[in-house]
Design an enzyme around this catalytic site. Structure first.
Site, PDB file in Angstrom:
ATOM      1  N   GLU A  10       0.887  -1.176   0.000  1.00 57.20           N
ATOM      2  CA  GLU A  10       0.000   0.000   0.000  1.00 57.20           C
ATOM      3  C   GLU A  10       0.915   1.213   0.000  1.00 57.20           C
ATOM      4  OE1 GLU A  10      -3.176  -0.490  -0.095  1.00 57.20           O
ATOM      5  OE2 GLU A  10      -3.387  -2.525   0.656  1.00 57.20           O
ATOM      6  N   CYS A  69      -2.574   9.031   3.310  1.00 55.85           N
ATOM      7  CA  CYS A  69      -2.386   8.640   1.912  1.00 55.85           C
ATOM      8  C   CYS A  69      -3.620   9.030   1.101  1.00 55.85           C
ATOM      9  CB  CYS A  69      -2.124   7.152   1.816  1.00 55.85           C
ATOM     10  SG  CYS A  69      -3.395   6.191   2.621  1.00 55.85           S
TER      11      CYS A  69
HETATM   12  P1  NAD Z   1       8.257   5.001   4.459  1.00 51.14           P
HETATM   13  O1  NAD Z   1       8.215   4.281   3.162  1.00 51.14           O
HETATM   14  O2  NAD Z   1       9.343   5.970   4.672  1.00 51.14           O
HETATM   15  O3  NAD Z   1       8.379   3.941   5.664  1.00 51.14           O
HETATM   16  C1  NAD Z   1       7.424   2.917   5.833  1.00 51.14           C
HETATM   17  C2  NAD Z   1       8.089   1.745   6.534  1.00 51.14           C
HETATM   18  O4  NAD Z   1       9.075   1.176   5.670  1.00 51.14           O
HETATM   19  C3  NAD Z   1       8.823   2.137   7.822  1.00 51.14           C
HETATM   20  O5  NAD Z   1       8.600   1.139   8.786  1.00 51.14           O
HETATM   21  C4  NAD Z   1      10.277   2.144   7.387  1.00 51.14           C
HETATM   22  O6  NAD Z   1      11.179   1.900   8.434  1.00 51.14           O
HETATM   23  C5  NAD Z   1      10.298   1.013   6.396  1.00 51.14           C
HETATM   24  N1  NAD Z   1      11.413   1.025   5.436  1.00 51.14           N
HETATM   25  C6  NAD Z   1      12.107   2.095   4.970  1.00 51.14           C
HETATM   26  N2  NAD Z   1      13.057   1.677   4.114  1.00 51.14           N
HETATM   27  C7  NAD Z   1      12.947   0.338   4.026  1.00 51.14           C
HETATM   28  C8  NAD Z   1      13.641  -0.673   3.287  1.00 51.14           C
HETATM   29  N3  NAD Z   1      14.647  -0.372   2.454  1.00 51.14           N
HETATM   30  N4  NAD Z   1      13.250  -1.959   3.429  1.00 51.14           N
HETATM   31  C9  NAD Z   1      12.221  -2.277   4.246  1.00 51.14           C
HETATM   32  N5  NAD Z   1      11.552  -1.378   4.980  1.00 51.14           N
HETATM   33  C10 NAD Z   1      11.899  -0.085   4.868  1.00 51.14           C
HETATM   34  O7  NAD Z   1       6.820   5.667   4.660  1.00 51.14           O
HETATM   35  P2  NAD Z   1       6.301   6.578   5.850  1.00 51.14           P
HETATM   36  O8  NAD Z   1       6.930   7.931   5.728  1.00 51.14           O
HETATM   37  O9  NAD Z   1       6.410   5.852   7.144  1.00 51.14           O
HETATM   38  O10 NAD Z   1       4.748   6.685   5.520  1.00 51.14           O
HETATM   39  C11 NAD Z   1       4.197   7.639   4.673  1.00 51.14           C
HETATM   40  C12 NAD Z   1       3.899   7.019   3.320  1.00 51.14           C
HETATM   41  O11 NAD Z   1       3.008   5.926   3.490  1.00 51.14           O
HETATM   42  C13 NAD Z   1       3.186   7.975   2.371  1.00 51.14           C
HETATM   43  O12 NAD Z   1       3.723   7.833   1.082  1.00 51.14           O
HETATM   44  C14 NAD Z   1       1.732   7.495   2.412  1.00 51.14           C
HETATM   45  O13 NAD Z   1       0.985   7.825   1.264  1.00 51.14           O
HETATM   46  C15 NAD Z   1       1.922   6.030   2.561  1.00 51.14           C
HETATM   47  N6  NAD Z   1       0.736   5.388   3.126  1.00 51.14           N
HETATM   48  C16 NAD Z   1      -0.044   4.640   2.300  1.00 51.14           C
HETATM   49  C17 NAD Z   1      -1.207   4.051   2.782  1.00 51.14           C
HETATM   50  C18 NAD Z   1      -2.088   3.211   1.900  1.00 51.14           C
HETATM   51  O14 NAD Z   1      -2.951   2.512   2.424  1.00 51.14           O
HETATM   52  N7  NAD Z   1      -1.911   3.235   0.593  1.00 51.14           N
HETATM   53  C19 NAD Z   1      -1.558   4.237   4.121  1.00 51.14           C
HETATM   54  C20 NAD Z   1      -0.736   5.002   4.935  1.00 51.14           C
HETATM   55  C21 NAD Z   1       0.420   5.572   4.430  1.00 51.14           C
END
Ligand code: NAD
Length: 519
Positions: free
Chosen positions: A287, A321
């Site tokens: 997501e 999001c």
């Molecule tokens: P992010 O991608 O920075 O981090 C999300 C998670 O991924 C964190 O736990 C982070 O530690 C982990 N992560 C980072 N790098 C990684 C890697 N290389 N390998 C594995 N895991 C890794 O996102 P964020 O800033 O926490 O959240 C905001 C984003 O999430 C926005 O883009 C938002 O639109 C999206 N979001 C989407 C939905 C949906 O349902 N589509 C819902 C909520 C948030």
């Protein structure tokens, strides 16, 4: 038999005295518990690490929410081993028994909903209602998926043929990783974890770096209801090291991820790569981000529309999001609508949401604030700033505050209109007619949520068919999906369209076996 699922809705109404008092009590309870330490939990064992991370209040970063042990990358193997060890017994339990663990966890969270909400007010600067809605959604996910697992894992009949009995059985896969974001730090973590575990998989939970404490609270709750050790393991840590090691681990069967587009795409590629010795294909349930639009046709009630636009754009500072970041207005109503949206936005109270009545708190952290302010300066050169922008006074405060900001006459191809800002910045785009508005709406890489306000039946039907979003809302705001009611998730570059909280979701965490016996 479990009773039919019902949502934890409507939310507490904080205009009433009783819920207000309960929230005040919860906030002061939680305030007294700030600054405590939290450990990793692997196979039921609590492990304290040398390296810790400090979770802070985005409104006043000097206030420490908690100190969390941070997993070193070497600990990933131990966590995967613990999840693998727990899998045989957990996966063979009767699905009704597994479901009851999560219904019982939901009952405990319901009794403590104000306390869980209060943690989110402190840790990620949600206002009371947004925090309550996050906790309510977490409860919904546990209740909904518990019932869904029973439905999925009750044998399904196929088309009958004489002399044979055939049934479809749905089995769990094995240990998997759940990697969650900070913006719904409870609901999304709980949702993905419950979906995986209630089907019989075992889980390694890696929460976002910014919100480990509310995640630790969920882990404590699971321990308190007696979930067997190793079924859910708690591995807070850095995404680029611990997350990376998890998604590359050959014994991980699936990765359920919610977060940004770049990280999601990276995980998609990584999970697809077959590792030496791997005996199964791994799944990625992703997501990701959005660039969500509200399209407004001529001839609608602009007061009602403006209210829905402001809620969609600035609820939780636009850090959803599903948040409306593009308002695409028919040229004939553009000016009047903008005026109404601006008038309502000016009334938004920005400040520390511990105080009742504050609508927008701080954004999550310093990098987020800088990123948003950078987009605002890009906007100044690309479009017309109507309100907000960099506020010197707030910049000088220690909290990560960004005021609600509106740009007008935004070019649909500009960066402001194309890239996910994830903050309180609304771009207003003028459309010549409805057809033009739909073309602009679809002209992004993303396809998560969208809304159309129109009383023209032909236009509404066109949007139903042509608006490329996973969640389309007609004559209502584009945020606030409810579990079971609006299955949630996007396509295009917004994700694998896995539809959390919907009837298809658990299928991602199961593998199907068709069994035929000839008589
Ligand atoms: P992010 O991608 O920075 O981090 C999300 C998670 O991924 C964190 O736990 C982070 O530690 C982990 N992560 C980072 N790098 C990684 C890697 N290389 N390998 C594995 N895991 C890794 O996102 P964020 O800033 O926490 O959240 C905001 C984003 O999430 C926005 O883009 C938002 O639109 C999206 N979001 C989407 C939905 C949906 O349902 N589509 C819902 C909520 C948030």
């Amino acid at each position: 038999m479990l009773t039919p699922f019902v949502n934890e809705y409507p939310y507490a109404n904080f205009a009433e005295e009783r819920p207000r008092r309960k929230m005040e009590e919860a906030l002061s309870l939680v305030e007294g518990q700030l600054g405590r330490s939290y450990s990793l939990v692997i196979g039921g064992k609590h492990i304290e690490t040398v390296k810790t991370s400090t979770s802070v209040n985005p409104c006043k970063p000097q206030q420490i929410i908690g100190e969390c042990s941070e997993s070193p990358v070497e600990m990933v193997n131990a966590a995967v081993q613990a999840a693998s060890d727990a899998f045989p017994a957990w996966s063979r339990l009767n699905v009704h028994e597994r479901a009851r663990y999560f219904v019982s966890a939901a009952a405990v969270m319901r009794r403590r909903i104000y306390e869980f909400s209060a943690w989110m007010v402190y840790e990620c600067s949600k206002n009371w209602t947004e925090a309550y809605a996050d906790a309510a959604e977490a409860i919904d996910f546990m209740e909904f998926y518990a019932r869904e697992a029973i439905r999925w894992q009750t044998p399904h009949a196929t088309v009958p043929i004489a002399g044979e009995e055939t049934e479809m059985l749905y089995f769990p896969m094995g240990p998997g990783a759940v990697i969650s974001p900070w913006n719904f730090p409870l609901a999304i973590l709980v949702g993905m974890t419950t979906a995986a575990a209630v089907c019989g998989n075992t889980v390694i939970m890696k929460p976002a770096e910014q919100t480990p404490v509310i995640a630790a609270k969920f882990m404590q709750l699971l321990e308190s209801i007696g979930l067997p050790p190793g079924v859910v393991n708690f591995l807070p840590g850095d995404g680029e090291t611990v997350g990376e090691a998890l998604t590359g681990h050959p014994d991980i069967h699936f990765v359920a991820f919610t977060g940004s587009r770049d990280v999601g795409v990276h995980i998609y590629e990584r999970v697809a790569k077959v590792q030496p010795g791997q005996r199964f294909l791994r799944k990625a349930i992703l997501e990701m981000g959005g660039k969500d639009a509200i399209v407004v046709d001529e001839g609608v009630n602009l007061d009602a529309v403006a209210d829905e636009v402001v809620k969609s754009a600035f609820g939780f500072s636009g850090q959803k999001c599903s948040a409306c970041s593009r308002l695409i207005a028919h040229t004939s109503i553009h000016d009047e609508l903008l005026q109404k949206v601006v008038a309502l936005t000016r009334k938004i109270a920005v400040g520390d949401p511990v105080k009742h009545g504050i609508y927008m708190g701080a954004v999550i952290d310093l990098p987020a604030m800088h990123k948003i302010l950078n987009y605002i300066s890009i906007g100044r050169s690309e479009a017309r700033l109507v309100m907000g922008g960099v506020d010197k006074e707030e910049m000088d405060s220690s909290g990560y505050f960004v005021h609600p900001t509106i740009f007008d006459e935004v070019d649909p191809k500009s960066r402001l209109a194309q890239e996910e800002i994830f903050g309180p910045v609304l771009s207003v785009i003028r459309a010549d007619n409805f057809q033009h508005a739909m073309e602009i709406a679809n002209d992004t890489d993303y396809g998560l949520t969208g809304a159309v306000f129109s009383y023209n039946r032909r236009h509404i039907e066109q949007a139903r068919q042509e608006f490329q979003v996973g969640n389309l809302y007609l004559n209502r705001k584009c945020t606030g999906a409810l579990v079971g009611i609006q299955p949630f998730g996007g396509f295009k570059m917004s994700g694998t369209d896995s539809k959390a909280g919907g009837p298809d979701y658990l299928g991602h965490f199961l593998q199907a076996k068709s069994v035929s016996e000839r008589w």
